[in-house]
Write a protein that holds these residues in place. Sequence first.
Motif, PDB file in Angstrom:
ATOM      1  N   ARG A  41      37.757  38.303  30.146  1.00  0.00           N
ATOM      2  CA  ARG A  41      37.049  38.509  28.877  1.00  0.00           C
ATOM      3  C   ARG A  41      35.770  39.310  29.087  1.00  0.00           C
ATOM      4  NH1 ARG A  41      36.077  32.639  27.352  1.00  0.00           N
ATOM      5  NH2 ARG A  41      34.718  33.575  25.760  1.00  0.00           N
ATOM      6  N   LEU A  42      35.055  38.998  30.167  1.00  0.00           N
ATOM      7  CA  LEU A  42      33.815  39.724  30.438  1.00  0.00           C
ATOM      8  C   LEU A  42      34.094  41.171  30.819  1.00  0.00           C
ATOM      9  CD1 LEU A  42      31.938  36.952  32.468  1.00  0.00           C
ATOM     10  CD2 LEU A  42      31.388  37.746  30.163  1.00  0.00           C
ATOM     11  N   ALA A  43      35.162  41.389  31.578  1.00  0.00           N
ATOM     12  CA  ALA A  43      35.491  42.757  31.983  1.00  0.00           C
ATOM     13  C   ALA A  43      35.877  43.622  30.793  1.00  0.00           C
ATOM     14  CB  ALA A  43      36.624  42.732  33.008  1.00  0.00           C
ATOM     15  N   ALA A  44      36.343  42.995  29.716  1.00  0.00           N
ATOM     16  CA  ALA A  44      36.751  43.747  28.529  1.00  0.00           C
ATOM     17  C   ALA A  44      35.583  44.168  27.653  1.00  0.00           C
ATOM     18  CB  ALA A  44      37.740  42.917  27.712  1.00  0.00           C
ATOM     19  N   LEU A  45      34.374  43.687  27.914  1.00  0.00           N
ATOM     20  CA  LEU A  45      33.206  44.064  27.112  1.00  0.00           C
ATOM     21  C   LEU A  45      32.917  45.546  27.290  1.00  0.00           C
ATOM     22  CD1 LEU A  45      30.838  41.023  27.849  1.00  0.00           C
ATOM     23  CD2 LEU A  45      32.171  41.450  25.769  1.00  0.00           C
ATOM     24  N   PRO A  46      32.585  46.271  26.214  1.00  0.00           N
ATOM     25  CA  PRO A  46      32.353  47.728  26.329  1.00  0.00           C
ATOM     26  C   PRO A  46      31.129  48.068  27.167  1.00  0.00           C
ATOM     27  CG  PRO A  46      31.785  46.919  24.131  1.00  0.00           C
ATOM     28  CD  PRO A  46      32.481  45.797  24.821  1.00  0.00           C
ATOM     29  N   GLU A  47      30.170  47.159  27.259  1.00  0.00           N
ATOM     30  CA  GLU A  47      28.959  47.452  28.029  1.00  0.00           C
ATOM     31  C   GLU A  47      29.157  47.284  29.537  1.00  0.00           C
ATOM     32  OE1 GLU A  47      27.842  45.636  24.043  1.00  0.00           O
ATOM     33  OE2 GLU A  47      29.204  45.182  25.705  1.00  0.00           O
ATOM     34  N   VAL A  48      30.281  46.667  29.916  1.00  0.00           N
ATOM     35  CA  VAL A  48      30.504  46.323  31.314  1.00  0.00           C
ATOM     36  C   VAL A  48      31.356  47.399  31.984  1.00  0.00           C
ATOM     37  CG1 VAL A  48      31.532  44.628  32.888  1.00  0.00           C
ATOM     38  CG2 VAL A  48      30.288  43.865  30.853  1.00  0.00           C
ATOM     39  N   ASP A  49      30.870  47.895  33.108  1.00  0.00           N
ATOM     40  CA  ASP A  49      31.623  48.874  33.889  1.00  0.00           C
ATOM     41  C   ASP A  49      32.551  48.194  34.902  1.00  0.00           C
ATOM     42  OD1 ASP A  49      32.361  51.434  34.857  1.00  0.00           O
ATOM     43  OD2 ASP A  49      30.929  51.247  36.501  1.00  0.00           O
ATOM     44  N   LEU A  50      32.078  47.076  35.480  1.00  0.00           N
ATOM     45  CA  LEU A  50      32.876  46.346  36.471  1.00  0.00           C
ATOM     46  C   LEU A  50      32.461  44.888  36.448  1.00  0.00           C
ATOM     47  CD1 LEU A  50      34.864  46.262  38.906  1.00  0.00           C
ATOM     48  CD2 LEU A  50      32.896  46.745  40.382  1.00  0.00           C
ATOM     49  N   ALA A  51      33.440  43.991  36.440  1.00  0.00           N
ATOM     50  CA  ALA A  51      33.193  42.551  36.538  1.00  0.00           C
ATOM     51  C   ALA A  51      33.833  42.048  37.831  1.00  0.00           C
ATOM     52  CB  ALA A  51      33.768  41.813  35.329  1.00  0.00           C
ATOM     53  N   GLN A  52      33.037  41.356  38.636  1.00  0.00           N
ATOM     54  CA  GLN A  52      33.516  40.920  39.947  1.00  0.00           C
ATOM     55  C   GLN A  52      33.247  39.436  40.126  1.00  0.00           C
ATOM     56  OE1 GLN A  52      32.123  43.275  43.209  1.00  0.00           O
ATOM     57  NE2 GLN A  52      32.814  41.831  44.773  1.00  0.00           N
ATOM     58  N   LEU A  53      34.263  38.698  40.556  1.00  0.00           N
ATOM     59  CA  LEU A  53      34.152  37.275  40.827  1.00  0.00           C
ATOM     60  C   LEU A  53      33.802  37.092  42.293  1.00  0.00           C
ATOM     61  CD1 LEU A  53      34.463  34.304  39.953  1.00  0.00           C
ATOM     62  CD2 LEU A  53      36.899  34.495  40.480  1.00  0.00           C
ATOM     63  N   ASP A  54      32.650  36.492  42.578  1.00  0.00           N
ATOM     64  CA  ASP A  54      32.185  36.347  43.951  1.00  0.00           C
ATOM     65  C   ASP A  54      32.997  35.332  44.745  1.00  0.00           C
ATOM     66  OD1 ASP A  54      30.302  38.154  43.271  1.00  0.00           O
ATOM     67  OD2 ASP A  54      28.635  36.754  43.103  1.00  0.00           O
ATOM     68  N   MET A  55      33.826  34.508  44.081  1.00  0.00           N
ATOM     69  CA  MET A  55      34.611  33.507  44.785  1.00  0.00           C
ATOM     70  C   MET A  55      35.862  34.088  45.444  1.00  0.00           C
ATOM     71  SD  MET A  55      33.827  30.272  45.034  1.00  0.00           S
ATOM     72  CE  MET A  55      35.380  29.396  45.003  1.00  0.00           C
ATOM     73  N   GLN A  56      36.198  35.332  45.127  1.00  0.00           N
ATOM     74  CA  GLN A  56      37.439  35.881  45.646  1.00  0.00           C
ATOM     75  C   GLN A  56      37.431  35.954  47.164  1.00  0.00           C
ATOM     76  OE1 GLN A  56      37.804  39.597  43.549  1.00  0.00           O
ATOM     77  NE2 GLN A  56      38.815  38.660  41.787  1.00  0.00           N
ATOM     78  N   TRP A  57      36.283  36.313  47.735  1.00  0.00           N
ATOM     79  CA  TRP A  57      36.241  36.401  49.197  1.00  0.00           C
ATOM     80  C   TRP A  57      36.341  35.021  49.841  1.00  0.00           C
ATOM     81  CZ3 TRP A  57      32.553  34.310  52.460  1.00  0.00           C
ATOM     82  CH2 TRP A  57      31.423  33.780  51.847  1.00  0.00           C
ATOM     83  N   LEU A  58      35.867  33.979  49.104  1.00  0.00           N
ATOM     84  CA  LEU A  58      36.016  32.626  49.630  1.00  0.00           C
ATOM     85  C   LEU A  58      37.484  32.186  49.618  1.00  0.00           C
ATOM     86  CD1 LEU A  58      32.961  30.674  48.185  1.00  0.00           C
ATOM     87  CD2 LEU A  58      33.403  31.287  50.551  1.00  0.00           C
ATOM     88  N   GLN A  59      38.210  32.619  48.599  1.00  0.00           N
ATOM     89  CA  GLN A  59      39.635  32.315  48.562  1.00  0.00           C
ATOM     90  C   GLN A  59      40.347  32.976  49.739  1.00  0.00           C
ATOM     91  OE1 GLN A  59      40.660  33.772  44.682  1.00  0.00           O
ATOM     92  NE2 GLN A  59      40.044  31.912  43.632  1.00  0.00           N
ATOM     93  N   ARG A  60      39.970  34.197  50.040  1.00  0.00           N
ATOM     94  CA  ARG A  60      40.557  34.863  51.209  1.00  0.00           C
ATOM     95  C   ARG A  60      40.183  34.119  52.482  1.00  0.00           C
ATOM     96  NH1 ARG A  60      38.192  39.444  48.445  1.00  0.00           N
ATOM     97  NH2 ARG A  60      39.767  40.508  47.188  1.00  0.00           N
ATOM     98  N   LEU A  61      38.934  33.643  52.543  1.00  0.00           N
ATOM     99  CA  LEU A  61      38.496  32.909  53.727  1.00  0.00           C
ATOM    100  C   LEU A  61      39.286  31.618  53.901  1.00  0.00           C
ATOM    101  CD1 LEU A  61      36.496  32.657  56.077  1.00  0.00           C
ATOM    102  CD2 LEU A  61      34.891  31.558  54.508  1.00  0.00           C
ATOM    103  N   ARG A  62      39.554  30.915  52.795  1.00  0.00           N
ATOM    104  CA  ARG A  62      40.354  29.696  52.879  1.00  0.00           C
ATOM    105  C   ARG A  62      41.777  29.992  53.350  1.00  0.00           C
ATOM    106  NH1 ARG A  62      37.393  28.062  48.174  1.00  0.00           N
ATOM    107  NH2 ARG A  62      39.018  28.921  46.833  1.00  0.00           N
ATOM    108  N   SER A  63      42.326  31.119  52.883  1.00  0.00           N
ATOM    109  CA  SER A  63      43.668  31.494  53.344  1.00  0.00           C
ATOM    110  C   SER A  63      43.662  31.781  54.839  1.00  0.00           C
ATOM    111  CB  SER A  63      44.151  32.733  52.576  1.00  0.00           C
ATOM    112  OG  SER A  63      44.255  32.452  51.188  1.00  0.00           O
ATOM    113  N   ILE A  64      42.596  32.441  55.300  1.00  0.00           N
ATOM    114  CA  ILE A  64      42.478  32.702  56.732  1.00  0.00           C
ATOM    115  C   ILE A  64      42.356  31.382  57.499  1.00  0.00           C
ATOM    116  CG2 ILE A  64      41.012  33.743  58.502  1.00  0.00           C
ATOM    117  CD1 ILE A  64      40.337  35.938  56.503  1.00  0.00           C
TER     118      ILE A  64
END
Length: 308
Positions: free
Chosen positions: A150-173
């Motif tokens: 929803r936030l990424a769809a806002l017209p004022e937003v160029d990029l929305a990034q979730l900081d937890m994604q790298w933690l998910q990768r870390l848990r997979s590792i």
Amino acid sequence: MKLFNIHNYLLRHVQVMLSSLGELWRQPVATTMTLLVIGIALLLPAGLYIILKNVEQVSGEWQQANRISLFLQNEMSDRRGEQLAEQLLTWPDITEASFQSAQQSLNEFREISGLQSLLDTLPNNPLPAVIIIEPEENQPQEATEALLERLAALPEVDLAQLDMQWLQRLRSINETGQRGISILAILLSLSVLLVIGNTIRLAILNRQTEIRVIKLVGGTNAFVRRPFLYTGMWYGLLGGVLAWVTLLISLLIISGPIDDLAALYDSQFKLQWFAGQMLFGLPLCGLLLGVMGAWLAVSRHLSAIEPS
């Protein structure tokens, strides 16, 4: 009378146990080399286990750090960015929204990177304004990802990034590492069994004449087997203690740099040594492997030695 027999039985076991330890002491070079092999085989999976547990501790401390960073369009004014942050605070699944201007982002990067002179040569500020979003705590990951869309769809937003994604990768590792450590532990345990079994086999071959004499005068297989089992026990137990001592020394060497690194990131992280668990687990694991390896070797080779 029964108590007296039990006393003699236990006394005989203690005598054989100490005698087996004495045999190892009288062969310092061979004993040291065998103990080093056993200690290293036990040390490797234990060290990797501690590393993974500490990584899990770090990721666990950041479980709630599931911030969403909204990088705004370059042409947007700071006033509009502040208004957007205030609007986002009215959303029910957002607990905090803080605006950071492009100039503030540049100043922060200048302090962290130490590239002041290089940044001053740039014709304009390459960094965008950003809004830091703190989603509602303890909400499901699916809800956070839906909020991100929803936030990424806002017209004022160029990029929305979730900081937890790298933690998910870390848990997979981490999960991959845990399975790898389990496989490594099994393989190294087999190597310990083979090392101790081969050592006991050589000891049996060197004492063939003595074993034949003992059997000739009525010694049972259990009587002959006993000193070799205690020898395997000592190898495994001392190898486990050696692995524990080496592990503590290694952790002591690396704990200082790790504390310095944590201080640079303003983290309260402290290296977990698991010294108590390892003190119990490594010698016990070594003892069990030693007895099993000795039992397998004795069971295989003892029956082949009979008085002629």
